[in-house]
Design an enzyme around this catalytic site. Structure first.
Site, PDB file in Angstrom:
ATOM      1  N   GLU A  35      13.590  16.256  -2.364  1.00  0.00           N
ATOM      2  CA  GLU A  35      13.835  17.663  -2.074  1.00  0.00           C
ATOM      3  C   GLU A  35      13.927  17.846  -0.570  1.00  0.00           C
ATOM      4  O   GLU A  35      13.307  17.125   0.205  1.00  0.00           O
ATOM      5  CB  GLU A  35      12.716  18.555  -2.631  1.00  0.00           C
ATOM      6  CG  GLU A  35      12.913  18.924  -4.064  1.00  0.00           C
ATOM      7  CD  GLU A  35      12.041  20.085  -4.533  1.00  0.00           C
ATOM      8  OE1 GLU A  35      11.583  20.897  -3.702  1.00  0.00           O
ATOM      9  OE2 GLU A  35      11.827  20.170  -5.747  1.00  0.00           O
ATOM     10  N   HIS A  98      15.830  25.557  -0.253  1.00  0.00           N
ATOM     11  CA  HIS A  98      15.447  24.190  -0.606  1.00  0.00           C
ATOM     12  C   HIS A  98      16.321  23.704  -1.760  1.00  0.00           C
ATOM     13  O   HIS A  98      17.109  24.466  -2.309  1.00  0.00           O
ATOM     14  CB  HIS A  98      13.952  24.071  -0.922  1.00  0.00           C
ATOM     15  CG  HIS A  98      13.521  24.689  -2.201  1.00  0.00           C
ATOM     16  ND1 HIS A  98      13.377  26.049  -2.375  1.00  0.00           N
ATOM     17  CD2 HIS A  98      13.183  24.137  -3.391  1.00  0.00           C
ATOM     18  CE1 HIS A  98      12.977  26.303  -3.603  1.00  0.00           C
ATOM     19  NE2 HIS A  98      12.857  25.152  -4.250  1.00  0.00           N
ATOM     20  N   HIS A 100      16.852  21.470  -5.519  1.00  0.00           N
ATOM     21  CA  HIS A 100      16.262  21.050  -6.793  1.00  0.00           C
ATOM     22  C   HIS A 100      17.176  20.000  -7.412  1.00  0.00           C
ATOM     23  O   HIS A 100      18.401  20.112  -7.296  1.00  0.00           O
ATOM     24  CB  HIS A 100      16.152  22.221  -7.767  1.00  0.00           C
ATOM     25  CG  HIS A 100      14.907  23.025  -7.636  1.00  0.00           C
ATOM     26  ND1 HIS A 100      14.556  23.962  -8.570  1.00  0.00           N
ATOM     27  CD2 HIS A 100      13.927  23.058  -6.696  1.00  0.00           C
ATOM     28  CE1 HIS A 100      13.422  24.535  -8.216  1.00  0.00           C
ATOM     29  NE2 HIS A 100      13.015  24.010  -7.069  1.00  0.00           N
ATOM     30  N   ASP A 111       7.555  27.719  -6.391  1.00  0.00           N
ATOM     31  CA  ASP A 111       8.529  28.462  -5.578  1.00  0.00           C
ATOM     32  C   ASP A 111       8.188  29.951  -5.563  1.00  0.00           C
ATOM     33  O   ASP A 111       8.146  30.572  -4.496  1.00  0.00           O
ATOM     34  CB  ASP A 111       9.949  28.298  -6.127  1.00  0.00           C
ATOM     35  CG  ASP A 111      10.472  26.880  -6.022  1.00  0.00           C
ATOM     36  OD1 ASP A 111      10.004  26.126  -5.140  1.00  0.00           O
ATOM     37  OD2 ASP A 111      11.354  26.527  -6.836  1.00  0.00           O
TER      38      ASP A 111
END
Length: 161
Positions: A35, A98, A100, A111
């Protein structure tokens, strides 16, 4: 190509092409990709209610990254402050992004908790922060307002291609 998301009938979130490309370059398309993430920097347009993401920070050596986890280090805050000074104090903190490892990403419980903490603790202009998640096929964006309400933004068709 830039991406445009509808926030409300009178407001759009516009993410410029360079920011999109930077985020997509960290998409977790292979099993060994960790990630990644960073912060969104941009501006609130005075002539409209629109918000433009001009820059994103990218992963730093001091971040903690794994296949299913990402912890953003203080370096992102330092980079944001430096860019803010370079831009004559006109660049605003707009949220964080971010990745995934899924085609069509959805926020995890972690999150959602992190986003709630950002709304409560981070200093920012305006009424909301934005949280793109970059999947392997799609970028999805959520927004949280100061009152803690969350919305998933709808991507608009881009007339410029």
């Amino acid at each position: 190509m830039r991406k445009i998301f509808r926030v409300s009938p009178h407001q759009r979130l516009i993410i410029v092409e360079d920011a999109i490309k930077q985020m997509q370059s960290f998409a977790q398309r292979r099993w060994w990709h960790a990630e990644a993430g960073g912060v969104l920097l941009g501006r609130h347009l005075l002539e409209t209610d629109d918000i433009v993401v001009d820059l994103v920070t990218t992963p730093q050596k001091t971040d903690r990254r794994s296949r299913f986890g990402f912890f953003r280090s203080k370096m992102h805050e330092e980079i944001a402050r430096e860019r803010w000074e370079q831009q004559s104090n006109t660049l605003a903190y707009l949220g964080s992004w971010h990745t995934h490892p899924e085609k069509d990403p959805n926020p995890s419980g972690t999150d959602l908790q992190d986003w709630q903490n950002a709304i409560k603790k981070d200093a920012f202009e305006g009424q909301r922060l934005f949280f793109p998640i970059v999947g392997t096929n799609y970028i999805r964006v959520w927004s949280l307002s100061r009152d803690g309400s969350i919305i998933k933004l709808t991507e608009e068709a881009n007339p410029n291609g």
